[in-house]
Design an enzyme around this catalytic site. Structure first.
Site, mmCIF file in Angstrom:
data_model
loop_
_atom_site.group_PDB
_atom_site.id
_atom_site.type_symbol
_atom_site.label_atom_id
_atom_site.label_comp_id
_atom_site.label_asym_id
_atom_site.label_seq_id
_atom_site.Cartn_x
_atom_site.Cartn_y
_atom_site.Cartn_z
ATOM 1 N N ARG A 36 -46.631 57.090 -28.980
ATOM 2 C CA ARG A 36 -47.179 56.002 -29.051
ATOM 3 C C ARG A 36 -46.541 55.465 -30.455
ATOM 4 O O ARG A 36 -46.623 54.047 -30.486
ATOM 5 C CB ARG A 36 -48.578 55.701 -29.081
ATOM 6 C CG ARG A 36 -49.191 54.048 -28.854
ATOM 7 C CD ARG A 36 -50.162 53.845 -28.177
ATOM 8 N NE ARG A 36 -51.387 54.827 -28.436
ATOM 9 C CZ ARG A 36 -52.041 55.175 -29.530
ATOM 10 N NH1 ARG A 36 -51.831 54.494 -30.536
ATOM 11 N NH2 ARG A 36 -52.901 56.279 -29.381
ATOM 12 N N TYR A 87 -40.253 29.128 -23.135
ATOM 13 C CA TYR A 87 -40.594 30.025 -22.156
ATOM 14 C C TYR A 87 -42.122 30.057 -21.768
ATOM 15 O O TYR A 87 -43.106 29.984 -22.872
ATOM 16 C CB TYR A 87 -40.301 31.635 -22.732
ATOM 17 C CG TYR A 87 -40.609 32.575 -21.579
ATOM 18 C CD1 TYR A 87 -40.177 32.550 -20.115
ATOM 19 C CD2 TYR A 87 -41.831 33.359 -21.565
ATOM 20 C CE1 TYR A 87 -40.694 33.365 -19.229
ATOM 21 C CE2 TYR A 87 -42.217 34.223 -20.623
ATOM 22 C CZ TYR A 87 -41.598 34.068 -19.440
ATOM 23 O OH TYR A 87 -41.749 35.335 -18.371
ATOM 24 N N ASP A 171 -36.639 32.688 -30.285
ATOM 25 C CA ASP A 171 -36.418 33.596 -29.144
ATOM 26 C C ASP A 171 -34.887 33.582 -28.544
ATOM 27 O O ASP A 171 -34.510 32.389 -28.223
ATOM 28 C CB ASP A 171 -37.302 32.915 -28.077
ATOM 29 C CG ASP A 171 -37.470 34.028 -26.639
ATOM 30 O OD1 ASP A 171 -36.222 34.354 -26.299
ATOM 31 O OD2 ASP A 171 -38.282 33.811 -25.785
ATOM 32 N N LYS A 196 -33.674 40.758 -19.686
ATOM 33 C CA LYS A 196 -32.580 39.589 -19.248
ATOM 34 C C LYS A 196 -31.032 40.227 -19.585
ATOM 35 O O LYS A 196 -30.698 41.151 -19.030
ATOM 36 C CB LYS A 196 -32.877 38.625 -19.667
ATOM 37 C CG LYS A 196 -34.498 37.751 -19.823
ATOM 38 C CD LYS A 196 -34.991 37.852 -18.230
ATOM 39 C CE LYS A 196 -36.409 37.600 -18.276
ATOM 40 N NZ LYS A 196 -37.019 36.669 -18.840
HETATM 41 C C1 LIG Z 1 -38.315 36.149 -19.373
HETATM 42 C C2 LIG Z 1 -38.251 35.697 -20.547
HETATM 43 C C3 LIG Z 1 -39.507 35.893 -21.546
HETATM 44 C C4 LIG Z 1 -40.599 37.164 -21.216
HETATM 45 O O1 LIG Z 1 -39.916 38.209 -20.963
HETATM 46 P P1 LIG Z 1 -40.374 39.443 -20.216
HETATM 47 O O2 LIG Z 1 -39.453 40.740 -20.534
HETATM 48 O O3 LIG Z 1 -40.397 38.962 -18.715
HETATM 49 O O4 LIG Z 1 -41.801 39.771 -20.698
HETATM 50 C C5 LIG Z 1 -39.547 35.478 -23.044
HETATM 51 N N1 LIG Z 1 -38.643 34.388 -23.331
HETATM 52 C C6 LIG Z 1 -37.673 34.143 -22.361
HETATM 53 C C7 LIG Z 1 -36.723 33.021 -22.890
HETATM 54 C C8 LIG Z 1 -37.432 34.676 -21.131
HETATM 55 O O5 LIG Z 1 -36.571 34.112 -20.416
#
Ligand SMILES: *Cc1c(COP(=O)(O)O)cnc(C)c1O
Length: 372
Positions: A36, A87, A171, A196
């Site tokens: 962990r 998001y 982000d 992504k």
């Molecule tokens: C998908 C997404 C998230 C969340 O990520 P997960 O891997 O689905 O938990 C956060 N910020 C943006 C811009 C996203 O497209």
């Protein structure tokens, strides 16, 4: 860096790739005692993404786990100004924590630098005496934003927020470090949904946070150990494998996106196209300065939700599904989700993949063709 960072030392006979380390515990006396707290396969992914962003990376089990970890380091009560169309999961997390009295937050139009800093000023200061990350308030940015593709002036906002004593998070999921490195623009922390573009094949959930501030990195590693939102070793391996091809995938997807945006803008059934690469996009000049490319996300609007659903229902190549950043084109009517009140009802968000651009256009044209 994307291709080479995080590989094991070049010892004759050793593998050129990191292994998938499946041990939950390790022989005592080494740097990691328990699974962990660390794992060599996470370390490979962290080396690659940390190098690309120019900081030290900490991997989490999903993007939202990374986001939650950053927000959980804030002293209580926290104060957060967030991109109003950030998001939805980030905004839901903030709303959830706010409901339990642990922070206050406001949404801002981050494409408007002075309005965002004015709002930030009304929110800044007065943190706990012991200071620490976010003690003077936090500015949470996305650029380009999801799904409106607005562009925020990260350098100007970071400078203004720092002057107010606030810390800044970006982000960077949409841009990826190949197109934009927010730490170089003054941000304190970068977060990613590595689910992504970084992983790139819609086959793994993964998150990463990156910072140059050692005390912030330590706090994030602590959050990961304490909350247990740890990546699986196989998932970390898939993610670092994805990073190896990020440049070629992104180049192709981005070229496709630019071409489709131009063609959509000339289509008589399309009311509006949002893509920072189009010269009439309000953030176009800023994006030219701030980014090394305009990315692979395109949004366009047709006349209402029924029209959008009809077009999407007619497509055969683009896949109707949420998420983004994979090699395959994904498309959805974004306002079908809750917490998307600010999204125009007929807005179609497209994560453009690496298919042949004429095949994609033929598919879109046939779909739009049913709107007579
Ligand atoms: C998908 C997404 C998230 C969340 O990520 P997960 O891997 O689905 O938990 C956060 N910020 C943006 C811009 C996203 O497209």
């Amino acid at each position: 860096m994307a291709v080479h960072l995080g590989r094991p030392p070049g010892v004759p006979g050793a593998g050129v790739n990191p292994g998938v380390e499946l041990s939950s515990t390790f022989h005592q006396g080494g740097p990691v005692a328990y699974g962990r707290d660390g794992n060599p396969t996470w370390a490979a992914l962290e080396a690659a993404v940390g190098g690309l962003e120019g900081g030290t990376a900490v991997a989490f089990s999903s993007g939202l786990a990374a986001i939650a970890a950053v927000l959980e380091t804030l002293p209580v009560p926290g104060r957060v100004v967030v991109a109003g169309d950030a998001y939805a999961g980030t905004r839901r997390f903030l709303a959830d924590v706010a409901q339990r009295g642990r922070l206050a937050w406001r949404g801002a139009d981050v494409a408007d630098t002075s309005a965002t800093l004015e709002l930030a000023e009304s929110f800044a200061g007065g943190g706990p005496e012991w200071g620490g990350f976010g003690a003077g308030g936090l500015l949470w940015l996305e650029s380009p934003t999801n799904p409106l593709l607005a562009v925020a002036d990260i350098a100007a906002l970071a400078e203004g927020a720092h002057r107010l004593g606030m810390d800044v998070v970006v982000d960077n999921t949409f841009a990826t470090p190949l197109l934009q490195t927010p730490l170089d623009l003054g941000a304190d922390v970068v977060v990613h949904s590595a689910t992504k573009f970084l992983s790139g094949h819609s086959d793994v959930l993964m998150g990463i946070a990156v910072s140059r501030r050692p005390e912030v990195v330590d706090a994030l590693v602590d959050r990961r150990s304490l909350h247990g939102a740890v990546p699986g070793p196989l998932e970390a391996w898939l993610a670092v494998r994805g990073v190896r091809t990020l440049a070629v995938r992104l180049n192709q997807a981005q070229a496709n996106a630019g071409e489709l945006a131009r063609r959509l803008a000339g289509h008589r059934r399309v009311a509006k196209v949002r893509y920072p690469g189009l010269p009439d996009h309000p953030g176009h000049h800023l994006a030219r300065r701030q980014m090394r490319g305009f990315g692979a996300m395109v949004a366009f609007e047709v006349d209402g939700p029924e029209a959008a659903d009809a077009v999407i229902g007619r497509l055969e190549l683009a896949t109707a599904a949420t998420s983004l950043g994979g090699v395959e084109t994904l498309i959805e009517r974004r306002a079908r989700w809750p917490h998307e009140e600010a999204t125009p009802p007929g807005l179609v968000r497209m994560s453009v993949g690496i298919e042949d651009v004429d095949d994609l256009w033929a598919d879109l044209e046939a779909g739009l063709g049913i709107l007579q």
